[in-house]
Design an enzyme around this catalytic site. Structure first.
Site, short mmCIF file in Angstrom:
data_model
loop_
_atom_site.label_atom_id
_atom_site.label_comp_id
_atom_site.label_asym_id
_atom_site.label_seq_id
_atom_site.Cartn_x
_atom_site.Cartn_y
_atom_site.Cartn_z
N TYR A 85 0.86 -1.19 0.00
CA TYR A 85 0.00 0.00 0.00
C TYR A 85 0.89 1.24 0.00
CZ TYR A 85 -3.63 3.39 1.26
OH TYR A 85 -4.49 4.46 1.26
N ASP A 95 9.27 2.94 0.19
CA ASP A 95 8.17 3.60 0.89
C ASP A 95 8.34 3.28 2.37
OD1 ASP A 95 5.88 4.42 2.08
OD2 ASP A 95 4.51 3.60 0.57
N LYS A 123 3.86 9.72 8.72
CA LYS A 123 3.59 9.24 10.07
C LYS A 123 4.53 9.84 11.11
CE LYS A 123 1.36 5.11 8.20
NZ LYS A 123 -0.03 4.98 8.47
N1 PMP Z 1 2.67 4.24 2.36
C1 PMP Z 1 2.56 3.36 3.36
C2 PMP Z 1 3.57 2.26 3.49
C3 PMP Z 1 1.51 3.47 4.27
O1 PMP Z 1 1.39 2.57 5.26
C4 PMP Z 1 0.58 4.54 4.13
C5 PMP Z 1 -0.58 4.72 5.08
N2 PMP Z 1 -0.85 3.77 5.97
C6 PMP Z 1 0.75 5.42 3.07
C7 PMP Z 1 1.81 5.25 2.20
C8 PMP Z 1 -0.18 6.56 2.87
O2 PMP Z 1 -0.03 7.52 3.87
P1 PMP Z 1 -1.25 8.50 4.22
O3 PMP Z 1 -2.32 7.67 4.80
O4 PMP Z 1 -0.62 9.47 5.19
O5 PMP Z 1 -1.64 9.18 2.96
#
Ligand code: PMP
Length: 421
Positions: free
Chosen positions: A142, A236, A264
């Site tokens: 994700y 990521d 985060k």
């Molecule tokens: N990349 C990863 C690995 C994530 O876990 C998340 C959100 N859980 C995102 C991108 C997207 O971040 P956001 O919800 O702050 O848009």
């Protein structure tokens, strides 16, 4: 009716599904969401006045615990000087410097407002830099909700079995190539048949199909393949950044990607994302280069203050100690559940773990999907009844923090011991 139920009914009239992010609705565990009134340390207090031990920690940001006094003071001090300038400020330079100092693969960094913006912008930059369109992602990975990444995505997309999603043009996802996590050969085959790959994007430790660590050699292999084929490697690290180690998964595994996405933890609980990488690539971003990316609230002083205070505090923390506590705790949880005759598989790295309700090793999305969703839902509901707040999906991690006490962990284990299946 509980206060949370009342609020959820009210919410459902004015917010789609009653929530501002799908997993929160708790649909797959056949519950309604708890509305949170406040949070302190490792504990949440619901609108119904119940105190819960939190293993979600806002999905990762609160590694220092909720409402850390020094972070709260930094936010208040920044707020007293104005909440948004839309112009450069000192705090954004200081946070950028702290990120550059900590993360091996980052020479320059651009602040944005969410993880989604970070990955979306990193992909645009990779495309602009290489002049190619393709991206390789992994099933169950994700990377936020930008169009290119909503093919076979994890997290809420996996939980709700949305096949991709309506609204994403086929013309966009035809540039998204899919491989299974930990399957280097599949990545090699894509490179051999498609000359148009701008980047491979990967969670260096997968966190959105539940926790799945990289197999030995997987990240090294991705590094070698991307180099060989002139594509960029994007890590990521929205979950793993400043969590798997202070320098992220890339520091822990000793692999430097070309671009890194963060979110985060670097916002300390305020809305922040960032993407950074090698100087010659980052200089292609406007205004030094021609790849456009912007943000009215980017570098917001409150968010920068929260992030900076968080990183300064994290620099002195005992990451190895927390990893060891999390290992002992998750192992005991595994043993308790196995002792009840349940099929269980546990993956854990640092302060992240997932208990999958399957006996088979979980190494990729198909093996994660073998987890018994009915057992998970029952486990979730029973833990919640006993005051333990877990992510409401089997395709998520549990998060521990530096403030989870032995007593918190023991209480959570007691809740598991009392569960009946
Ligand atoms: N990349 C990863 C690995 C994530 O876990 C998340 C959100 N859980 C995102 C991108 C997207 O971040 P956001 O919800 O702050 O848009």
């Amino acid at each position: 009716m509980s206060v949370s139920q009342e609020l959820f009914q009210q919410a459902a009239r004015v917010i789609p599904g009653g929530v501002n992010s799908p997993v929160r609705a708790c649909k797959s565990v056949q519950c309604e969401p708890l509305f949170i009134a406040s949070a302190q340390g490792s504990r949440l207090t619901t609108e119904d006045g119940r105190e819960m031990i939190d293993f979600v920690m806002s999905w990762g940001p609160m590694l220092l615990g909720h409402n850390h006094p020094e972070v709260a003071t930094a936010i208040a001090a920044a707020a007293a000087k104005g909440t948004s300038f839309g112009a450069p400020c000192r705090l954004e330079v200081e946070l950028a410097q702290a990120v550059v100092d900590a993360v091996p693969g980052i020479d320059m960094v651009r602040m944005v407002n969410s993880g989604t913006e970070a990955t979306m912008s990193a992909l645009r930059l990779a495309r602009g830099y290489t002049g190619r369109n393709g991206v390789i992602k992994f099933h169950g990975g994700y990377h936020g909700h930008a169009d290119s990444f909503l093919a076979s995505a994890g997290s809420g997309v996996a939980t709700q079995s949305i096949p991709g999603t309506p609204g994403v043009p086929e013309d966009v996802v035809r540039h998204t190539h899919l491989a299974h996590y930990n399957d280097l050969e599949a990545v090699r085959r894509i490179f051999e048949t498609c000359g148009d790959v701008a980047a491979v994007i990967v969670e260096p430790v997968a966190g959105n199909m539940g926790l799945v660590p990289p197999a030995p050699g997987f990240l090294e292999g991705l590094r070698a393949l991307t180099r060989e084929h002139g594509a960029l490697l994007i890590f990521d690290e929205v979950i793993t950044g400043f969590r798997v180690s202070f320098g992220g998964a890339q520091a822990a595994f000793g692999i430097e990607p070309d671009l890194t996405c963060l979110g985060k933890i670097i916002g300390g609980g305020l809305p922040v994302g960032a993407y950074g990488g090698r100087r010659e690539i980052m200089e292609k971003i406007a205004p030094s280069g021609t790849v456009y990316q912007a943000g009215t609230l980017s570098g917001n002083p409150l968010a920068m203050a929260a992030g900076l205070a968080t990183l300064r505090l994290l620099a002195g923390q005992d990451y190895a100690g927390l990893a060891a506590r999390t290992e002992v705790f998750s192992l005991e949880l595994e043993n308790i559940l196995r002792g009840k005759g349940l099929p269980v598989w546990r993956n854990q790295i640092a302060s992240l773990f997932t208990i999958f309700f399957t006996e088979m090793p979980v190494t990729d999305f198909p093996s994660a999907q073998k987890g018994d969703a009915r057992l998970f839902a029952s486990f979730y509901r029973q833990m919640r009844e006993r005051g333990v707040y877990l992510a409401p999906s089997g395709f998520e991690c549990a998060f521990t923090s530096f403030v989870h006490s032995e007593q918190d962990l023991e209480r959570a284990l007691d809740a598991a011991r009392a569960a009946r299946f």
